[in-house]
Write an enzyme that holds these catalytic residues in place. Structure first.
Site, PDB file in Angstrom:
ATOM      1  N   ASP A   1      50.870  44.882  44.224  1.00 23.51           N
ATOM      2  CA  ASP A   1      51.470  44.277  45.424  1.00 23.51           C
ATOM      3  C   ASP A   1      51.314  42.771  45.489  1.00 23.51           C
ATOM      4  O   ASP A   1      52.182  42.069  46.013  1.00 23.51           O
ATOM      5  CB  ASP A   1      50.865  44.904  46.683  1.00 23.51           C
ATOM      6  CG  ASP A   1      49.432  44.457  46.923  1.00 23.51           C
ATOM      7  OD1 ASP A   1      48.587  44.671  46.023  1.00 23.51           O
ATOM      8  OD2 ASP A   1      49.144  43.907  47.999  1.00 23.51           O
TER       9      ASP A   1
ATOM     10  N   ASP B   1      46.050  41.234  43.238  1.00 12.53           N
ATOM     11  CA  ASP B   1      45.072  42.211  42.767  1.00 12.53           C
ATOM     12  C   ASP B   1      45.757  43.203  41.835  1.00 12.53           C
ATOM     13  O   ASP B   1      46.919  43.042  41.477  1.00 12.53           O
ATOM     14  CB  ASP B   1      44.412  42.926  43.963  1.00 12.53           C
ATOM     15  CG  ASP B   1      45.447  43.449  44.952  1.00 12.53           C
ATOM     16  OD1 ASP B   1      46.566  43.784  44.525  1.00 12.53           O
ATOM     17  OD2 ASP B   1      45.143  43.510  46.154  1.00 12.53           O
TER      18      ASP B   1
ATOM     19  N   TYR C   1      45.862  47.799  53.932  1.00  8.18           N
ATOM     20  CA  TYR C   1      47.181  48.080  54.505  1.00  8.18           C
ATOM     21  C   TYR C   1      47.057  49.226  55.499  1.00  8.18           C
ATOM     22  O   TYR C   1      47.581  50.319  55.295  1.00  8.18           O
ATOM     23  CB  TYR C   1      48.194  48.408  53.404  1.00  8.18           C
ATOM     24  CG  TYR C   1      48.595  47.199  52.585  1.00  8.18           C
ATOM     25  CD1 TYR C   1      49.500  46.266  53.084  1.00  8.18           C
ATOM     26  CD2 TYR C   1      48.057  46.978  51.313  1.00  8.18           C
ATOM     27  CE1 TYR C   1      49.862  45.146  52.341  1.00  8.18           C
ATOM     28  CE2 TYR C   1      48.410  45.856  50.567  1.00  8.18           C
ATOM     29  CZ  TYR C   1      49.323  44.951  51.094  1.00  8.18           C
ATOM     30  OH  TYR C   1      49.668  43.848  50.359  1.00  8.18           O
TER      31      TYR C   1
ATOM     32  N   GLU D   1      47.888  33.423  48.078  1.00  4.09           N
ATOM     33  CA  GLU D   1      48.217  34.687  47.415  1.00  4.09           C
ATOM     34  C   GLU D   1      49.684  35.025  47.655  1.00  4.09           C
ATOM     35  O   GLU D   1      50.203  34.870  48.761  1.00  4.09           O
ATOM     36  CB  GLU D   1      47.334  35.822  47.931  1.00  4.09           C
ATOM     37  CG  GLU D   1      47.503  37.117  47.153  1.00  4.09           C
ATOM     38  CD  GLU D   1      46.460  38.161  47.514  1.00  4.09           C
ATOM     39  OE1 GLU D   1      46.251  39.095  46.709  1.00  4.09           O
ATOM     40  OE2 GLU D   1      45.855  38.063  48.602  1.00  4.09           O
TER      41      GLU D   1
END
Length: 509
Positions: A90, A93, A242, A491
């Site tokens: 995603d 990571d 999430y 990020e």
């Protein structure tokens, strides 16, 4: 007298000089703003698809353009007896989170549906289809039975204690599923929405594949609706990363129903969205954000599309209620909702939160653009508390464009927040793969701690450019710190790009 006149002449000359200088500065500023506004949208569009290639998991294809990546996570699902190789990481990571991955595919599909002709014109449709299929192929694998969906591979806890490129991963690759006894309505419904939306995209190029996607979408929607429950209760390890938000799964059920109606034209799905409009919050929630967690604004815009295209049949009154809430979002985004308007930074960026704020900027820009197009095609205008009922659709599209321009460099720092676009962009992205030397250049194993000690802490720029990635962005004061430990702003996430692609396609044409 002579002295006084001399001073008076000097003063007049000084004033004239000051006026001239001010005029020059104003002209330069205006020209600078004009130049800033003329970004190369076609180039930005092209770069955006590179980021999806950088996020691929599994066996990389022969036509992979991001050549610093290699195969990774080739045994995902093996311990559970399923094949879960593939899909997308995603963000920075190495975990595969189904909820944001599915939203990415829904959003990218929407971009393609609305701006397919522009993507064709810019020779980018092939890359769009490849990006979609990389996700949908994985979703089909993950949906192993009608009431079983695998929703995560790896876990954020072990991953965040480790800084490794995906090709070297030694962290947990445990797979997590939802089923009838351990439901997850929001992730099942979002995956149904993704597959339904993608089925529309592939109808024109691969009818058989489109039908397969729709088959799984129908089953997953039935699963989500029949066995209701929050997926972060069934898979608690996902909560830190999430979690299911305040809307729980209500918005995803409506979202999936509308996408299934768009894909099938089956009134059953439209009736579901209409009959549950109030119960599931579709006509009750007034939103100023749209993203992987809360889908209501997207739901309301889709409902408005059906209404404006006069496809609502006997459901016009309920669709009108959806449209009212869609217009709340629009009015808030263009600063015509008074105190309820979305906050902006001094430089004009829409501001909602510190972590990855640009996800909301790109999604708002997309909704403003498509809603403006829907209204324009229906020869209607926007109505807001400030400005009344005659607000031109060009204002919506102009504000959306301004937000994209901000991302591409028209901001106080004169910085592009898309990696690789322009001359000044983030060089130290919070991304494991980009920050560690490519395994193709140096195959020496990089351990978790070695990655932190040697690569994470480096002050030099990334050895691998994460081309096309839109990072989280600047803070509320338009400031940005280009450091690898700036995880809030540095990020990049796949869903940042998914809706951006639609707006860039339109602007590039």
């Amino acid at each position: 007298m002579e002295s006084s006149g001399h001073r008076s002449g000097q003063t007049a000359a000084a004033r004239l000089l000051l006026v001239a200088v001010v005029l020059v500065l104003l002209t330069a500023t205006s020209l600078s703003r004009l130049v800033d506004a003329q970004h190369d949208y076609k180039r930005a569009l092209e770069l955006s698809f590179h980021f999806f290639e950088a996020q691929r998991s599994g066996y990389l294809p022969a036509n992979q353009r991001v050549d610093w990546r290699a195969n990774s996570a080739l045994k995902d699902g093996w311990d559970e007896g399923v094949d879960l190789v593939g899909g997308y990481y995603d963000a920075g990571d190495n975990v595969k989170f189904q909820l944001p991955m599915a939203f990415t595919i829904t959003a990218l599909s929407w971009s393609v549906i609305e701006y397919r002709s522009q993507l064709i014109k810019q020779n980018q449709l092939r890359h769009a289809l490849e990006s979609l299929k990389w996700g949908t192929d994985y979703f089909i694998k993950a949906h192993t039975q009608p009431d079983i969906l695998w929703v995560e591979v790896g876990d954020g806890d072990s991953d965040h204690t480790c800084w490794q490129r995906p090709e070297d991963m030694t962290t947990s690759r445990k797979a997590y599923k939802i089923d009838a006894e351990n439901p997850g309505s929001e992730v099942a419904a979002e995956t149904a929405a993704a597959l339904a939306a993608a089925s529309i995209v592939f109808q024109k190029s691969d009818m058989q594949y489109s039908a397969s996607l729709l088959f799984h979408a129908r089953q997953l929607f039935q699963f989500a609706d029949t066995y209701r429950g929050n997926y972060d209760e069934s898979v608690p390890i996902v909560r830190k990363y999430y979690a299911s938000g305040p809307s729980k799964y209500d918005d995803e059920l409506l979202w999936a129903a509308f996408w299934l109606f768009e894909a099938t034209n089956d009134d059953v799905y439209l009736e579901y969205a209409v009959n549950n409009a109030q119960l599931l919050g579709g006509t009750g929630w007034a939103m100023s954000e749209f993203g992987w967690d809360v889908k209501y604004a997207g739901v309301q815009v889709l409902a408005s599309k059906i209404l404006l295209q006069r496809r609502g049949g006997n459901h016009t009154s309920t669709l009108e209620e959806y449209k009212k809430q869609a217009e709340f979002f629009m009015c808030s985004s263009i600063d015509r909702n008074g105190a309820k308007s979305t906050q902006r930074t001094p430089g004009g960026m829409l501001w909602l939160q510190s972590w990855n704020n640009l996800q909301f900027v790109t999604s708002a820009a997309f909704l403003l653009t498509v809603y403006g197009d829907y209204l324009s095609n229906a020869r209607e205008k926007l109505s807001c508390p400030i400005g009344g009922a005659g607000i031109s659709t060009s204002e919506l599209i102009s504000v959306g464009k301004a937000q994209i321009d901000y991302i591409l460099g028209s901001n106080p720092k004169r910085m592009s927040y898309m990696v690789g676009f322009g001359a000044n962009y983030p060089r130290r992205v919070h991304h494991r793969g980009a920050s560690i030397i490519s395994i193709k250049k140096d195959s020496t194993f990089v351990s978790c701690q070695h990655g932190y000690d040697v690569w994470y802490s480096k002050t030099e720029g990334d050895p691998n450019e994460l081309t096309g990635a839109v990072v989280g962005g600047p803070d509320v004061n338009d400031d940005y710190i280009d450091r690898r430990d700036n995880w809030e702003g540095g990020e990049a996430c796949t869903y940042n790009n998914a809706l951006l692609i639609g707006v860039l396609a339109r602007l590039s044409s």
